[in-house]
Design a protein around this motif. Sequence first.
Motif, PDB file in Angstrom:
ATOM      1  N   UNK A 107       0.734  -1.179   0.100  1.00 25.32           N
ATOM      2  CA  UNK A 107       0.004  -0.024  -0.041  1.00 25.32           C
ATOM      3  C   UNK A 107       0.801   1.317   0.095  1.00 25.32           C
ATOM      4  N   UNK A 108       1.416   1.569  -1.179  1.00 30.73           N
ATOM      5  CA  UNK A 108       2.337   2.861  -1.456  1.00 30.73           C
ATOM      6  C   UNK A 108       1.590   4.054  -1.007  1.00 30.73           C
ATOM      7  N   UNK A 109       0.332   4.157  -0.779  1.00 32.93           N
ATOM      8  CA  UNK A 109      -0.449   5.615  -0.380  1.00 32.93           C
ATOM      9  C   UNK A 109      -0.090   5.707   1.064  1.00 32.93           C
ATOM     10  N   UNK A 110      -0.224   4.555   2.001  1.00 34.25           N
ATOM     11  CA  UNK A 110       0.185   4.704   3.235  1.00 34.25           C
ATOM     12  C   UNK A 110       1.654   4.531   3.607  1.00 34.25           C
ATOM     13  N   UNK A 111       2.297   3.943   2.831  1.00 36.59           N
ATOM     14  CA  UNK A 111       3.832   3.832   3.291  1.00 36.59           C
ATOM     15  C   UNK A 111       4.429   5.333   2.885  1.00 36.59           C
ATOM     16  N   UNK A 112       4.247   5.560   1.852  1.00 37.14           N
ATOM     17  CA  UNK A 112       5.265   6.968   1.443  1.00 37.14           C
ATOM     18  C   UNK A 112       4.182   8.354   1.522  1.00 37.14           C
ATOM     19  N   UNK A 113       2.905   8.011   1.824  1.00 35.22           N
ATOM     20  CA  UNK A 113       2.047   9.411   2.007  1.00 35.22           C
ATOM     21  C   UNK A 113       1.979  10.307   0.579  1.00 35.22           C
ATOM     22  N   UNK A 114       1.421  11.363   0.718  1.00 35.56           N
ATOM     23  CA  UNK A 114       1.318  12.258  -0.468  1.00 35.56           C
ATOM     24  C   UNK A 114       0.600  13.518  -0.001  1.00 35.56           C
TER      25      UNK A 114
END
Length: 782
Positions: free
Chosen positions: A161-168
């Motif tokens: 889940x890249x959205x949570x891992x790296x945020x934005x």
Amino acid sequence: MAGVQTVSIAQEVRTRFIRYAMSVVTGRALPDVRDGLKPVQRRILFTMYNDSNLTFDRKAAKSAQIVGDVMGRYHPHGDGAIYDAMVRLSQEWVMRVPLVHGEGNFGSVDGDPPAAYRYTEAKLSAVAGNLLGELDFETIDYRDNYAGNRREPVVLPAQFPNLLVNGTSGIAVGMATNIPPHNFAEVLKACVVLIDNPDATVAVLMEKVKGPDFPLGGKIVTDRATLRKIYETGSGSIKVQGEWKEEDLGRGKSQIVVTSIPYGVDKGELEKTIGGMIEDRKLPQLLGLSNETNDKEGLRITLELRPNTDPALVMAYLYKHTDLQKNFAYNMTALVPLEDGKTMVPRDGLSLKDILQHFLDFRFATVKRRFEYHLRVLRRRIHILEGFAVIFNALDRAIKLIRESSGKADAAEKLKAAFKLDDEQTTAVLDAQLYKIAQMEIQKILEELAEKRKEAAKIEAILASKKKLWGVIRDEFEALTARFPERRKTRMAQDEDVLEFDEEAYIVRENANVVLTRNGWLKRVGRLQSVESTRVKEGDEVVAVIPASTLDHVAFFTDDGAAYTMRVNEVPATTGHGEPITKYFKLADGAKVIAAVTTDPRFTPADVPDGGPYLLVATSAGNVLRIPVALFRTESTKAGRRFVKLDDGDKAVMAKLVGAETGVMLASAGGHLIHFSIDSVNVVSGAAKGVIGIKVEGGDTCIGGVLVGGRFDKLQLETEAGKEQEFGPGAIKVQNRGGKGEKPGVRTKFARVLPPPIELVNWDELDGKAPRKAAEGDGASA
């Protein structure tokens, strides 16, 4: 005229703006909940993987080449935007898990900009392979690029889940997103929990996801209950502090070492802010600052302390006044798929469970498509092997048919007819070199055929069972967690870690005089020999000198009924003209300060048994009231507080601190004077209109007065003719309030009440003595 269509300009603007807004929302500003990327980020990664083959095990390429490829093939929005996005993907203080490996100057946490793209090189990071690696297995859909000459992926087949891992973060039209980074391992463990228990609540998931995990470390001081609410509602504020430790330097000296700073803070600007505090002596406990950051020890900002200084007090001050403590505005907004799984729409207020569930649904579909692809490849190979097996059993006959044929097409038709082969099998046989077919051992063919059939059956069984498919996904998450076992960088603070800010601990207690001028200029001076000796602007004059310690406050009262309180330490200390009061407070247009009162208990005693001391207020309408000074002892906002309610056209004309005085004399512009007891004036608990003190009629107004029974109990007035008149307590007989009073002269009219002389405090005599009552001569009233 032919070809011209009349339309509503309002409707046309509305339609086009909506089209533009949706383009910004879906095509630029908001991330996709599935791979956590915006279009420009996705196109950069895809170009590096698919077009340039810049995987982690390859040599890096010039950033200029990458930017040019992305812009020319997929993203025609300018090289600057593309390079900025690529740089951000590589910065380890921005991304929790960088997706681009940069070589060269890609900026710094100090706010230094990256070098131009002609000087830097880049390739994909190792982790980025887990976003792109399954592209080769037909796992996602493609669409035409902007020019229609290439195909680009709609979404990347993300394995985490890249959205949570790296945020934005991003700002669209009418909506925005701001998602913090999280720990890689924690997020994957939460995914496993949700697979095992689809009904798991946010509270259960938070047993794995403790909170955001920022790349710069720091500590989160927001309590768990608040964090849970934020993760449930998708919005809120998370308080983050930098971490520090104390180092003993020997010989009674020590220093503070800041080892981490909040996410998004420019370290260079932070150092400038702290350095400015040291230079301006706002924090006298600090002597100096140096940046000792290095690759071995990481971030180190050292702060030299005065001997015997409590470092916790210093850090509490820095948390309060610098970006060493910062609130992260959590706003979980992203593009999510509708029921068809393809149409993406913006959605705000997403919970932690929503984000993970959307990703798991996507992951399920992706892995299923991957297995379907592998099954197709296996079946194709099995089909070929079955053809070889048939041919091998009659190899001589097959060779004879090929030799007797007139060409490849004729040979193919004869082989299909003789051995019941299809086109694909026949082509494979004809493409194989005859001597290789001759050397083939039937056992090897059969062994490979059996192996492929077994593998195909295993995949078919997985595809036929959701439980087995989820099991595969679960195992892959666990393997990925073991491969990238990222430890938390951001600590979850305990109660004892939270430092309480006590402003008084940082202020050196000193005696001071607050000087106020008629034009509203303020300054703070220490000792003042005479009122005439202090500097004021030309044409201005001092109207009050308010004595107090730097730990106390001073309250200003304006004629529009507003009171403004500030700490004496905040009043600018200068031998010059000072600063206008409007720099610190939002005074109404034309408002004028009519009084100033110190809260120093040596002049304005606190905790008087009857609730005093009180401020006696008079208005131009002739109303009077008494209000506790206690309401104005603490700092106000810039907008101030009300101390009296006024009708239209009315204004406050007097606000005097009541000490030992027993009476009050008021004067009207029409020449009337009244003398009555202070006890007859009501005490109010808050701003009120009050009661009638002197009755004014026929356009007459009250212009002010004086308290009787104190050190200055003579009412000094200036007449309209410019003459001064003085009335002592005995000149006007005491009567009940609310009357017209007496008129000393038939034709006398008064212009203004003259202020009493300003007396300065002798601090040498006052220090060490018991508190004394306030008096106007001390500057208690302007």
